[in-house]
Write a protein that holds these residues in place. Structure first.
Motif, PDB file in Angstrom:
ATOM      1  N   THR A  51       0.835  -1.205   0.000  1.00 38.39           N
ATOM      2  CA  THR A  51       0.000   0.000   0.000  1.00 38.39           C
ATOM      3  C   THR A  51       0.869   1.253   0.000  1.00 38.39           C
ATOM      4  N   ARG A  52       1.943   1.216   0.778  1.00 36.07           N
ATOM      5  CA  ARG A  52       2.837   2.375   0.877  1.00 36.07           C
ATOM      6  C   ARG A  52       3.472   2.699  -0.473  1.00 36.07           C
ATOM      7  N   ASN A  54       2.416   1.794  -3.430  1.00 31.56           N
ATOM      8  CA  ASN A  54       1.374   2.199  -4.376  1.00 31.56           C
ATOM      9  C   ASN A  54       1.030   3.674  -4.180  1.00 31.56           C
ATOM     10  N   LEU A  55       0.945   4.103  -2.910  1.00 32.30           N
ATOM     11  CA  LEU A  55       0.679   5.509  -2.607  1.00 32.30           C
ATOM     12  C   LEU A  55       1.812   6.393  -3.126  1.00 32.30           C
ATOM     13  N   CYS A  56       3.040   5.934  -2.940  1.00 35.34           N
ATOM     14  CA  CYS A  56       4.204   6.687  -3.408  1.00 35.34           C
ATOM     15  C   CYS A  56       4.159   6.886  -4.920  1.00 35.34           C
ATOM     16  N   LYS A  58       1.519   6.789  -6.856  1.00 33.16           N
ATOM     17  CA  LYS A  58       0.397   7.659  -7.214  1.00 33.16           C
ATOM     18  C   LYS A  58       0.761   9.130  -7.015  1.00 33.16           C
ATOM     19  N   LEU A  59       1.487   9.428  -5.940  1.00 32.59           N
ATOM     20  CA  LEU A  59       1.906  10.809  -5.691  1.00 32.59           C
ATOM     21  C   LEU A  59       2.865  11.294  -6.771  1.00 32.59           C
TER      22      LEU A  59
END
Length: 203
Positions: A51-52, A54-56, A58-59
């Motif tokens: 999740t971490r 994937n968030l990175c 996306k940012l």
């Protein structure tokens, strides 16, 4: 990732670099429990890591200017400046861009704690599960106040108190400050300074 286990800070520091078998040599039951736990795969950690990242990613798609860093680098940056370990100071020490002299004297973080908006429990119970109070009223507000509001008061209880208020139908309120709980404050001496939103704020 199969050699990790939960440990409080005090025990972790006491263990230091000792082997777990040496550290818990006098507590075989605890040792066996931990060794069994170490063999279990960390499914939750894997989910958090995926999740971490994937968030990175996306940012990055937004083209934002942000930086990442390892936990080891964050700790190095913090210890180099003799800063205490807190969440907000860790956030200030992430990555290679951390300045060599971090001035935190003029910074005061806002601490927010979720307090909820009351309870659905209608009565208080004793240790056997039997009711020990009368059912609470459905009405949440009395005299314009609701439990959780921040208030300031002046009255027979000499002094000025700022804190969260617990309301009663009788109009006799309790105010919980950072250091004490003042009971039996009449509602007419209370003044609302913040509406109840389910959170507690402190600096």
């Amino acid at each position: 990732m199969s050699n990790l286990t939960i440990a409080c800070r005090k025990c972790n520091q006491a263990k230091g670099n000792q082997d777990i078998k040496e550290f818990l040599s006098e507590k075989p039951d605890v040792l066996n429990k931990i060794l069994k736990q170490c063999k279990q795969p960390l499914k939750d950690a894997a989910a958090v890591n995926s999740t971490r990242w994937n968030l990175c990613n996306k940012l990055k798609e937004f083209g934002l200017d942000f930086e990442t860093g390892s936990g080891g680098l964050t700790k190095y940056n913090r210890t180099q400046q003799n800063l205490p370990k807190t969440h907000w100071l860790d956030a200030a020490c992430v990555g290679k861009s951390t300045p060599s002299d971090l001035n935190i004297e003029v910074i005061k973080p806002l601490i927010i704690m979720a307090m909820g908006r009351g309870s659905r429990q209608m009565v208080r119970v004793d240790k056997y599960g039997f009711p020990r109070t009368s059912p609470k009223l459905r009405q949440k507000q009395f005299f314009g106040f609701q439990t959780g509001k921040a208030v300031v008061t002046k009255g027979k209880k000499v002094g000025t108190y700022v804190g969260r208020v617990a309301v009663r139908k009788t109009g006799s309120f309790n105010i919980k400050t950072a250091t004490q709980t003042v009971q039996g404050i009449n509602h007419k001496y209370c003044k609302s300074i913040h509406k109840a939103d389910g959170y507690n704020y402190a600096t």
